[in-house]
Structures are given as C-alpha cells and as structure tokens.
Design a protein around this motif. Structure first.
Motif, PDB file in Angstrom:
ATOM      1  N   TRP A 150     -23.677   0.967  -7.144  1.00 56.50           N
ATOM      2  CA  TRP A 150     -24.763   0.642  -6.218  1.00 56.50           C
ATOM      3  C   TRP A 150     -25.784   1.773  -6.150  1.00 56.50           C
ATOM      4  O   TRP A 150     -26.978   1.556  -6.230  1.00 56.50           O
ATOM      5  CB  TRP A 150     -24.185   0.357  -4.827  1.00 56.50           C
ATOM      6  CG  TRP A 150     -25.206  -0.105  -3.854  1.00 56.50           C
ATOM      7  CD1 TRP A 150     -25.737  -1.356  -3.729  1.00 56.50           C
ATOM      8  CD2 TRP A 150     -25.854   0.693  -2.869  1.00 56.50           C
ATOM      9  NE1 TRP A 150     -26.661  -1.389  -2.722  1.00 56.50           N
ATOM     10  CE2 TRP A 150     -26.749  -0.137  -2.174  1.00 56.50           C
ATOM     11  CE3 TRP A 150     -25.756   2.032  -2.506  1.00 56.50           C
ATOM     12  CZ2 TRP A 150     -27.548   0.325  -1.137  1.00 56.50           C
ATOM     13  CZ3 TRP A 150     -26.550   2.484  -1.471  1.00 56.50           C
ATOM     14  CH2 TRP A 150     -27.431   1.635  -0.806  1.00 56.50           C
ATOM     15  N   PHE A 151     -25.285   3.029  -6.032  1.00 57.72           N
ATOM     16  CA  PHE A 151     -26.196   4.172  -5.979  1.00 57.72           C
ATOM     17  C   PHE A 151     -26.948   4.331  -7.286  1.00 57.72           C
ATOM     18  O   PHE A 151     -28.129   4.679  -7.301  1.00 57.72           O
ATOM     19  CB  PHE A 151     -25.448   5.459  -5.632  1.00 57.72           C
ATOM     20  CG  PHE A 151     -25.186   5.619  -4.175  1.00 57.72           C
ATOM     21  CD1 PHE A 151     -26.216   5.683  -3.264  1.00 57.72           C
ATOM     22  CD2 PHE A 151     -23.887   5.698  -3.701  1.00 57.72           C
ATOM     23  CE1 PHE A 151     -25.978   5.821  -1.912  1.00 57.72           C
ATOM     24  CE2 PHE A 151     -23.632   5.842  -2.351  1.00 57.72           C
ATOM     25  CZ  PHE A 151     -24.680   5.894  -1.444  1.00 57.72           C
ATOM     26  N   ARG A 191     -27.858   1.954  -9.362  1.00 57.52           N
ATOM     27  CA  ARG A 191     -28.923   0.946  -9.394  1.00 57.52           C
ATOM     28  C   ARG A 191     -30.054   1.311  -8.455  1.00 57.52           C
ATOM     29  O   ARG A 191     -31.217   1.082  -8.755  1.00 57.52           O
ATOM     30  CB  ARG A 191     -28.374  -0.429  -9.044  1.00 57.52           C
ATOM     31  CG  ARG A 191     -27.592  -1.058 -10.145  1.00 57.52           C
ATOM     32  CD  ARG A 191     -27.235  -2.447  -9.782  1.00 57.52           C
ATOM     33  NE  ARG A 191     -26.495  -2.409  -8.520  1.00 57.52           N
ATOM     34  CZ  ARG A 191     -25.692  -3.336  -8.086  1.00 57.52           C
ATOM     35  NH1 ARG A 191     -25.506  -4.407  -8.775  1.00 57.52           N
ATOM     36  NH2 ARG A 191     -25.056  -3.214  -6.952  1.00 57.52           N
ATOM     37  N   SER A 192     -29.728   1.905  -7.307  1.00 57.14           N
ATOM     38  CA  SER A 192     -30.759   2.318  -6.358  1.00 57.14           C
ATOM     39  C   SER A 192     -31.666   3.371  -6.977  1.00 57.14           C
ATOM     40  O   SER A 192     -32.878   3.347  -6.805  1.00 57.14           O
ATOM     41  CB  SER A 192     -30.136   2.863  -5.072  1.00 57.14           C
ATOM     42  OG  SER A 192     -29.424   1.869  -4.402  1.00 57.14           O
ATOM     43  N   LYS A 252     -33.979   1.757  -9.486  1.00 51.85           N
ATOM     44  CA  LYS A 252     -35.048   1.020  -8.807  1.00 51.85           C
ATOM     45  C   LYS A 252     -36.146   1.975  -8.353  1.00 51.85           C
ATOM     46  O   LYS A 252     -37.328   1.676  -8.485  1.00 51.85           O
ATOM     47  CB  LYS A 252     -34.500   0.247  -7.612  1.00 51.85           C
ATOM     48  CG  LYS A 252     -33.713  -0.970  -7.986  1.00 51.85           C
ATOM     49  CD  LYS A 252     -33.200  -1.662  -6.741  1.00 51.85           C
ATOM     50  CE  LYS A 252     -32.273  -2.799  -7.076  1.00 51.85           C
ATOM     51  NZ  LYS A 252     -31.715  -3.419  -5.864  1.00 51.85           N
TER      52      LYS A 252
END
Length: 65
Positions: free
Chosen positions: A35-36, A38-39, A42
């Motif tokens: 998740w981190f 991908r953040s 982004k």
C-alpha cells in the motif's frame, strides 16, 4: 479490523496473519508495504503530471507568440 481493512479476510486464512512466517515476514506487513509503495508511486506520478502540464502551458504560450 486491520486485516479486513487491507483486504485480508482473517476468518478465511490458513495461517496466522500477524505472526511472521518462515521468511520473517507476515501477510499483513506485506499488504501494508504494498500500500505504501503504491502511495509513493502515485505521488511521483502526480508530480510528473504537474511538471508536464507546466511544460505544456509554456509551449502553448510560446506557440501563440
């Protein structure tokens, strides 16, 4: 609650989701790291998009002159 929030069904797993496995990692830690990651990607894409929009605006202003 944490497992459910990041997409792991704690009632439908065949292993302990919070304890490390034989590799020293845990499924919940892997999901959080993903998740981190991908953040961060982004944020990089947003910055690059902003740079391209600025370049585009400069080129448009030069063409109009």
């Amino acid at each position: 609650m944490i497992a459910s929030e990041i997409g792991i069904d704690p009632n439908n797993t065949s292993y302990w989701i919070y304890a490390p496995d034989e590799n020293g990692t845990s499924p919940i830690l892997g999901k959080i790291e993903e998740w981190f990651s991908r953040s961060g990607e982004k944020a990089k894409l947003k910055r690059r998009l902003q740079e391209l929009e600025q370049e585009n605006a400069i080129l448009r202003s030069l063409i109009q002159k």
